[in-house]
Motif scaffolding. Structure first.
Motif, short mmCIF file in Angstrom:
data_model
loop_
_atom_site.label_atom_id
_atom_site.label_comp_id
_atom_site.label_asym_id
_atom_site.label_seq_id
_atom_site.Cartn_x
_atom_site.Cartn_y
_atom_site.Cartn_z
N TYR A 88 2.91 11.34 21.54
CA TYR A 88 3.44 10.56 20.41
C TYR A 88 2.75 9.20 20.23
O TYR A 88 2.35 8.85 19.11
N PRO A 89 2.57 8.39 21.30
CA PRO A 89 1.92 7.08 21.12
C PRO A 89 0.48 7.20 20.59
O PRO A 89 -0.01 6.29 19.92
N ILE A 90 -0.18 8.31 20.91
CA ILE A 90 -1.57 8.50 20.46
C ILE A 90 -1.59 8.96 19.01
O ILE A 90 -2.36 8.45 18.19
N ILE A 91 -0.73 9.96 18.70
CA ILE A 91 -0.71 10.51 17.33
C ILE A 91 -0.22 9.47 16.33
O ILE A 91 -0.81 9.30 15.26
N MET A 92 0.87 8.80 16.68
CA MET A 92 1.47 7.82 15.75
C MET A 92 1.12 6.40 16.19
O MET A 92 2.00 5.58 16.47
N ASN A 93 -0.17 6.11 16.25
CA ASN A 93 -0.59 4.75 16.61
C ASN A 93 -0.43 3.81 15.40
O ASN A 93 -0.11 4.25 14.29
N LYS A 94 -0.66 2.52 15.62
CA LYS A 94 -0.42 1.52 14.58
C LYS A 94 -1.26 1.77 13.33
O LYS A 94 -0.79 1.61 12.20
N ARG A 95 -2.51 2.18 13.52
CA ARG A 95 -3.39 2.40 12.37
C ARG A 95 -2.90 3.57 11.52
O ARG A 95 -2.86 3.49 10.28
N ILE A 96 -2.49 4.67 12.18
CA ILE A 96 -1.99 5.84 11.46
C ILE A 96 -0.71 5.49 10.71
O ILE A 96 -0.53 5.88 9.55
N CYS A 97 0.19 4.75 11.36
CA CYS A 97 1.45 4.36 10.73
C CYS A 97 1.21 3.50 9.49
O CYS A 97 1.86 3.68 8.45
N ALA A 98 0.26 2.57 9.61
CA ALA A 98 -0.07 1.69 8.47
C ALA A 98 -0.63 2.52 7.32
O ALA A 98 -0.29 2.28 6.15
N HIS A 99 -1.48 3.50 7.64
CA HIS A 99 -2.07 4.36 6.61
C HIS A 99 -1.00 5.22 5.93
O HIS A 99 -1.03 5.43 4.71
N ILE A 100 -0.07 5.74 6.72
CA ILE A 100 1.01 6.58 6.17
C ILE A 100 1.88 5.76 5.22
O ILE A 100 2.20 6.20 4.10
N ALA A 101 2.27 4.55 5.66
CA ALA A 101 3.10 3.69 4.82
C ALA A 101 2.37 3.28 3.54
O ALA A 101 2.93 3.36 2.44
N ALA A 102 1.10 2.89 3.69
CA ALA A 102 0.31 2.48 2.53
C ALA A 102 0.12 3.66 1.57
O ALA A 102 0.22 3.50 0.34
N GLY A 103 -0.12 4.85 2.13
CA GLY A 103 -0.29 6.04 1.30
C GLY A 103 0.96 6.37 0.50
O GLY A 103 0.89 6.77 -0.67
N SER A 104 2.13 6.17 1.12
CA SER A 104 3.40 6.42 0.43
C SER A 104 3.58 5.47 -0.74
O SER A 104 3.96 5.87 -1.84
N TRP A 105 3.31 4.17 -0.50
CA TRP A 105 3.46 3.16 -1.55
C TRP A 105 2.46 3.39 -2.69
O TRP A 105 2.83 3.28 -3.87
N VAL A 106 1.21 3.70 -2.35
CA VAL A 106 0.19 3.92 -3.37
C VAL A 106 0.51 5.15 -4.21
O VAL A 106 0.41 5.13 -5.44
N THR A 107 0.94 6.23 -3.55
CA THR A 107 1.30 7.46 -4.26
C THR A 107 2.44 7.21 -5.24
O THR A 107 2.37 7.60 -6.42
N GLY A 108 3.49 6.54 -4.77
CA GLY A 108 4.63 6.24 -5.64
C GLY A 108 4.26 5.34 -6.79
O GLY A 108 4.68 5.56 -7.94
N SER A 109 3.43 4.33 -6.53
CA SER A 109 3.04 3.37 -7.57
C SER A 109 2.18 4.02 -8.64
O SER A 109 2.36 3.77 -9.83
#
Length: 319
Positions: A132-153
């Motif tokens: 889990y710490p490797i798969i969901m690292n800070k960079r991946i989490c930031a990309h997922i969150a940013a991708g969600s916001w960009v998609t919605g916008s």
């Protein structure tokens, strides 16, 4: 080629719940109370997640995003309605309607994507705890969150432009309490089949597809939970999953019933009450069900209160 006589619309008039004068007061009181609870719960969650280092994890990072989103989502749709009831005015400018429609669509679309990503996060945490710490690292989490916001916008921008560029031909009475896209589309006096097709495609991408991903993620989670030897552990895990799925079903269910129903079905009165569920109720329940009932958050709140000199002074004076 035929020409359509159209006048420029400078403002819109909301019908809201004026057809139900006795119910309108009750709806106002309930919505105001639930809005205040929503603000309080989400602000507490965001503050605790930022201030307490123990909650600097992917799960609370996504929950903070969800809370921030819910505050904007509820505020964009609800505050104008509450203000209109207080001031006895039911109008909004064309530009105001455009902004309101965009923000409501953007926040709602982002939440659709974000909830599915949060389910994936829980799937990885429960099914692959060591990785889990490797798969969901800070960079991946930031990309997922940013991708969600960009998609919605972006999807909200496409839908808003596609509807508001159509001629309204002098119609400016919206049978809703907010500039809801389907209610505004009813005012258009030309063929809307292309816009409806575009909205259908976007709705399928943002509603059934994320919901399917959530269901698949929780299916794997539940199968993993069944292997837990402790009956108490299984009960706790099932309780948490059931609570999460309740919010998901409530949010996606009401949205699906509105945006994917046959175009021939005219249910504007029902849609207004359905909209209250995912505009008011779901954002209020999210912080309660996802986090404020968790021991981690309760302990974090206690730690922050202990650090507060006013709280310490209150404790000492009460002894």
């Amino acid at each position: 080629m035929t020409e359509t006589n159209c006048t420029i619309i400078s403002n819109f008039i909301f019908l809201g719940f004026s057809h139900y004068p006795k119910v309108e007061v009750v709806i106002f009181a309930l919505c105001l109370l639930m809005y205040l609870v929503t603000l309080l719960g989400n602000v507490i969650l965001i503050s605790v997640s930022i201030l307490d280092s123990h909650l600097h994890t992917p799960m609370y990072f996504f929950l903070s995003n969800l809370s921030f989103l819910d505050i904007w989502y509820t505020s964009s749709a609800l505050t104008p309605m509450l203000a209109n009831v207080v001031t006895k005015k039911s109008t909004i400018s064309f530009s105001g309607c455009t902004v309101q429609m965009y923000f409501s669509l953007a926040m709602g679309s982002t939440e659709c994507v974000l909830l599915s990503m949060m389910a994936y996060d829980r799937y990885v945490a429960i099914c692959f705890p060591l990785r889990y710490p490797i798969i969901m690292n800070k960079r991946i989490c930031a990309h997922i969150a940013a991708g969600s916001w960009v998609t919605g916008s972006l999807t909200a921008l496409v839908e808003t432009i596609s509807v508001l560029q159509l001629p309204l031909c002098g119609k400016n009475i919206i049978n809703h309490f907010t500039c809801e896209i389907l209610a505004v589309l009813k005012l258009v006096c030309v063929d809307t089949s292309m816009v409806e097709l575009l909205m259908l495609v976007i709705s399928i991408l943002l509603l059934p597809v994320p919901m399917l991903l959530i269901c698949v993620s929780y299916a794997f989670i539940l199968s993993n939970i069944l292997r837990i030897s402790s009956a108490d552990g299984r009960s706790k895990a099932f309780s948490t999953c059931a609570a999460h799925l309740t919010v998901v079903i409530l949010f996606y269910g009401t949205a699906l019933s509105m945006y994917l129903k046959p175009s021939a079905v005219d249910s504007q009165e029902i849609d207004k009450f359905m909209a209250l569920l995912y505009v008011v109720l779901t954002p209020m329940l999210n912080p309660i069900i996802y986090s404020l009932r968790n021991k981690e958050v309760k302990m974090a709140v206690k730690r922050l209160l202990v650090r507060n000199p006013l709280y310490a002074l209150f404790l000492s004076s009460s002894k």
